[in-house]
Scaffold this motif. Sequence first.
Motif, PDB file in Angstrom:
ATOM      1  N   ALA A   5       4.437   0.904   2.117  1.00 29.98           N
ATOM      2  CA  ALA A   5       5.737   1.390   1.629  1.00 29.98           C
ATOM      3  C   ALA A   5       5.592   2.811   1.102  1.00 29.98           C
ATOM      4  O   ALA A   5       4.493   3.260   0.758  1.00 29.98           O
ATOM      5  CB  ALA A   5       6.283   0.478   0.538  1.00 29.98           C
ATOM      6  N   GLU A   6       6.722   3.521   1.050  1.00 26.26           N
ATOM      7  CA  GLU A   6       6.797   4.855   0.480  1.00 26.26           C
ATOM      8  C   GLU A   6       7.588   4.800  -0.822  1.00 26.26           C
ATOM      9  O   GLU A   6       8.420   3.909  -1.028  1.00 26.26           O
ATOM     10  CB  GLU A   6       7.493   5.820   1.451  1.00 26.26           C
ATOM     11  N   LEU A   7       7.313   5.753  -1.704  1.00 24.28           N
ATOM     12  CA  LEU A   7       8.069   5.890  -2.951  1.00 24.28           C
ATOM     13  C   LEU A   7       8.929   7.134  -2.860  1.00 24.28           C
ATOM     14  O   LEU A   7       8.465   8.199  -2.431  1.00 24.28           O
ATOM     15  CB  LEU A   7       7.126   5.989  -4.151  1.00 24.28           C
ATOM     16  N   GLU A   8      10.160   6.987  -3.276  1.00 21.28           N
ATOM     17  CA  GLU A   8      11.106   8.096  -3.223  1.00 21.28           C
ATOM     18  C   GLU A   8      11.704   8.292  -4.617  1.00 21.28           C
ATOM     19  O   GLU A   8      12.288   7.361  -5.188  1.00 21.28           O
ATOM     20  CB  GLU A   8      12.196   7.790  -2.202  1.00 21.28           C
ATOM     21  N   TYR A   9      11.521   9.507  -5.158  1.00 20.04           N
ATOM     22  CA  TYR A   9      12.057   9.845  -6.481  1.00 20.04           C
ATOM     23  C   TYR A   9      13.250  10.777  -6.289  1.00 20.04           C
ATOM     24  O   TYR A   9      13.170  11.761  -5.545  1.00 20.04           O
ATOM     25  CB  TYR A   9      11.001  10.546  -7.333  1.00 20.04           C
ATOM     26  N   LYS A  10      14.369  10.440  -6.974  1.00 17.60           N
ATOM     27  CA  LYS A  10      15.575  11.269  -6.881  1.00 17.60           C
ATOM     28  C   LYS A  10      16.022  11.668  -8.276  1.00 17.60           C
ATOM     29  O   LYS A  10      16.108  10.809  -9.178  1.00 17.60           O
ATOM     30  CB  LYS A  10      16.692  10.514  -6.155  1.00 17.60           C
ATOM     31  N   LEU A  11      16.296  12.965  -8.463  1.00 21.17           N
ATOM     32  CA  LEU A  11      16.742  13.472  -9.756  1.00 21.17           C
ATOM     33  C   LEU A  11      18.008  14.307  -9.578  1.00 21.17           C
ATOM     34  O   LEU A  11      18.133  15.087  -8.621  1.00 21.17           O
ATOM     35  CB  LEU A  11      15.663  14.340 -10.415  1.00 21.17           C
ATOM     36  N   PRO A  65      -1.026   8.456  -2.743  1.00 20.85           N
ATOM     37  CA  PRO A  65      -1.620   7.695  -1.639  1.00 20.85           C
ATOM     38  C   PRO A  65      -3.124   7.940  -1.540  1.00 20.85           C
ATOM     39  O   PRO A  65      -3.642   8.950  -2.031  1.00 20.85           O
ATOM     40  CB  PRO A  65      -0.888   8.226  -0.398  1.00 20.85           C
ATOM     41  N   ASN A  66      -3.821   7.047  -0.900  1.00 22.00           N
ATOM     42  CA  ASN A  66      -5.258   7.218  -0.688  1.00 22.00           C
ATOM     43  C   ASN A  66      -5.530   8.523   0.060  1.00 22.00           C
ATOM     44  O   ASN A  66      -4.770   8.916   0.942  1.00 22.00           O
ATOM     45  CB  ASN A  66      -5.828   6.050   0.111  1.00 22.00           C
ATOM     46  N   LEU A 113       0.847  -1.195   0.000  1.00 23.41           N
ATOM     47  CA  LEU A 113       0.000   0.000   0.000  1.00 23.41           C
ATOM     48  C   LEU A 113       0.880   1.242   0.000  1.00 23.41           C
ATOM     49  O   LEU A 113       1.758   1.401   0.849  1.00 23.41           O
ATOM     50  CB  LEU A 113      -0.906  -0.006   1.235  1.00 23.41           C
ATOM     51  N   LEU A 114       0.642   2.132  -0.966  1.00 23.54           N
ATOM     52  CA  LEU A 114       1.426   3.360  -1.058  1.00 23.54           C
ATOM     53  C   LEU A 114       0.981   4.338   0.027  1.00 23.54           C
ATOM     54  O   LEU A 114      -0.197   4.689   0.117  1.00 23.54           O
ATOM     55  CB  LEU A 114       1.242   3.998  -2.440  1.00 23.54           C
ATOM     56  N   THR A 115       1.913   4.777   0.861  1.00 25.88           N
ATOM     57  CA  THR A 115       1.580   5.683   1.969  1.00 25.88           C
ATOM     58  C   THR A 115       2.128   7.082   1.778  1.00 25.88           C
ATOM     59  O   THR A 115       1.611   8.035   2.377  1.00 25.88           O
ATOM     60  CB  THR A 115       2.122   5.124   3.298  1.00 25.88           C
ATOM     61  N   LYS A 116       3.161   7.246   0.923  1.00 25.39           N
ATOM     62  CA  LYS A 116       3.760   8.577   0.797  1.00 25.39           C
ATOM     63  C   LYS A 116       4.620   8.641  -0.453  1.00 25.39           C
ATOM     64  O   LYS A 116       5.231   7.653  -0.850  1.00 25.39           O
ATOM     65  CB  LYS A 116       4.609   8.888   2.037  1.00 25.39           C
ATOM     66  N   ASN A 117       4.653   9.808  -1.088  1.00 22.51           N
ATOM     67  CA  ASN A 117       5.575  10.091  -2.197  1.00 22.51           C
ATOM     68  C   ASN A 117       6.529  11.196  -1.762  1.00 22.51           C
ATOM     69  O   ASN A 117       6.101  12.196  -1.159  1.00 22.51           O
ATOM     70  CB  ASN A 117       4.813  10.561  -3.443  1.00 22.51           C
TER      71      ASN A 117
END
Length: 863
Positions: free
Chosen positions: A177-183, A64-65, A38-42
């Motif tokens: 889980a959380e998703l983390e984007y790095k650029l 997330p929801n 379940l996505l909890t945070k971006n």
Amino acid sequence: MRGSLGLMRNVTKIGLLLLILSVAGCNTLKKVGDDELLLTKNSIYVDEEKVNDSEIKGLITQKPNSNVLGYPLRLNLYNLAKENPDSSFQDWLHRKEKREKRLNNLLSQKQVNRLQESFIVKGASDFLKRIGEPPVVIDTALTRKSLERLEAYYRSKGYFNNSGNYGILEGKRKKRAELEYKLNLGKPFIIDTVQKNISSPELDSIYDASLDLTLVKEGDQFDLANFNQERERLTTLFRNSGVYNFQESSISYDILRDTTQLADDQLMDVQLNIKKFRSTSDSTDVNSPYRIHHLKKINIYADYVIGGETDSLQSLEYDNYTIFYKDRLRYNPKALTDAIFFQKDSIYRDLDRIRTYRQITNLNTFKYPNIEFIPDTTQTQLISNVYLAPRPKFSLNLDFDVTHSNIQQVGTAFSTSVITRNVFGGAETLNISARGSIGLLSDASLFSDEPFTSELGGDVNITFPRIWFPFNTEKIIPYYMLPQSRLSAGTNFQRNIGLDKQSLNSILSYNWSPSTQLKHNVELLNVEFVRNTNPDNFYNVYRNTYRNLDNIADAFEQDPAFADFFEEVDNEDDPFQLTIPEGANKFVDTVLNNNIILDPDDLNEVNRINERRQRLTENNLIFASNYTFFKNSRVDINDNNFYQFRVKLEGAGNFLSLISNVVPYNKNDRDQLLVFGVPFSQYFKTEFDFIRHWDVDDSKVIAFRSFFGLAVPYGNSDNIPFVRSYFGGGSNDNRAWNAYELGPGKTNNLNDFNEANLKLALNLEYRFPIAGDVKGALFADAGNIWNVFDNEDNPDAIFTGFSSLADIALGTGLGLRYDFTYFVFRLDVGFKAYDPARQGSDRWFSGYNLKNAVFNIGINYPF
């Protein structure tokens, strides 16, 4: 009381429902698979710095929801729904051997089959799924898509060689889980030179003349948004410079460098291309340079019917326009030509076309117009045809409403209006309306022996699509500003409402809009006469005032000298009370004539009561002028990031006071000048109203409002008329107090209708979606009213400076709203967080409970 108990029961039911949902929320992962997260945070990091910009966060595909104050309400509603209600029903039906047979005997087999499709079995689950929200589980394909969108966004900002990756961070809580984007952006590209390749010499000249306004400049960092805005700017520029057929698709840019190759300077050259006009005629592509067009002829079809013949129409020439009409021309030619902003032999301007559309619509005489442009063989001149389809000459409107208020248990109201268009041939609109209502009083004994209220009124309103003034104002307020003049007169009769009023009013006003965001309104004359037809009912209407007076008189009720002031009533606590109005008025007169000696506080109170009675029972004549400036940055109804600003200045009585030096007026015993036997009001009033909305994300909005109003009496007045004063509380103000209950200052609801001449209000509201069309809100309302520069002598009600700001009341609460698309139904519950009428620490949260809560019902948002 019964209504309050019912409301409390409903609140209890809502609380139980929320408790049930909270228990259900313990199983948030109910529909998340064993191999799913379940996505909890971006989270987004750019060059190691966290990004919180809503525009950039909006590029992420999976979010997330949603939650309501941290609680995933819609997710848990979805979890309550059965996945396969049909199978569950069949399983239940056959779980016991004879259940199906008994049901068939009881209902019939057809009804049992229909039971499977009922709301209880299937409809409830469908409803929960519709208003709920399925769990958002991490999808790596969508995650990669989000990363690509982030990289594309930063490429559009000049970081052509940026790179990115993402990570899935599983926490301690299972299946989440959380998703983390790095650029990593790298160095941006800078525009070194801007070259041009424009096929039309005429467009080339127009472009060179506007170079100072270009949005694509040498030395700036590459930003695709600037290029898009420059294309829009050039399109507008060319179409307002005679090129009526210019197409934005003719503009393109070339980057004259391989941006995939890294270099120390990171410089790039840009070339602007403006191609030839391209059209399709008889399936053959035709390309030709753009040309500047002049208007050769302008035709106005005043009686246009879609699909009708135009050859048989008559015509006349007026001021370089040709007007076509059928049988006879029903419109003043000038009224038509003033609405057309094209001029013969002038260059075409798209701005003139837009203004023509707006002004013709503003006339309210024609339907939305159709404007046609036909080029001649030289491709440099245009024939313009303006087709005007008239609206019906007459229209009738009928309205019927059911109302409820603190005075009326229930009421019905009706209104009707007849609209006549083009009254004098100049596109004037005449509106004659009538309205009436009848209602059942909540407590008839307080106001009248009759249990019903009634109101009857009517208005005559005529609108001119120009400034109706002895002098020509076209140079100051041109027609493209949509000028209007309005002259109205009306009357209204009220019975068994307050003191039974009759009012007469007349208004001469002007308004104009320089743009869609700005509006000016001037009421040159706003005359209102209010006559109280039943002033003897004062003490019946203003019960708090009467009780205060009667309490003071209790000390004299056994004195035989004043026996005729009182009557015996069925009240154990106070068996003798002042009669209304004779006893109350005689008691006041006796006190003020010093025939009854009171202590100073009671004497001041009786004096205040007498002044209030005189003020509220005397007739009012208000002869005012005002100016209002309004600015609104909102683009459309979906724009939740905007501001509104309103300023109003009003002066009353100055003209009448000025001519009193020429025409002598009579005076009353208070040395006030009288016009037709009535003292006219004289005051200056100013108001500032500011509203700001911030779009947070996911339809969440923060709304703020501030209001300041001050009315200063002078000259012929020592107070402000009740109808022009301020009050606090109510569904659109401080929602923890009922209307007219708050203030003034730190006073505790002294009067039945508390009002004053200074008001300060601040409102903050957080609005959020709950489920479907149901919305929620948390709010805080602060403010109060005070007396200042008038005849009020109660220090608790007077604003004396910054120290009086301690009297600002604070109310907080929550609200539920249901969006019906065309309007919003609103229920707000307000709690008194800070009550200035209390003492010391009791001011804070003393009445912060459901028993002392104030429930407000309203239509649409309060601000």
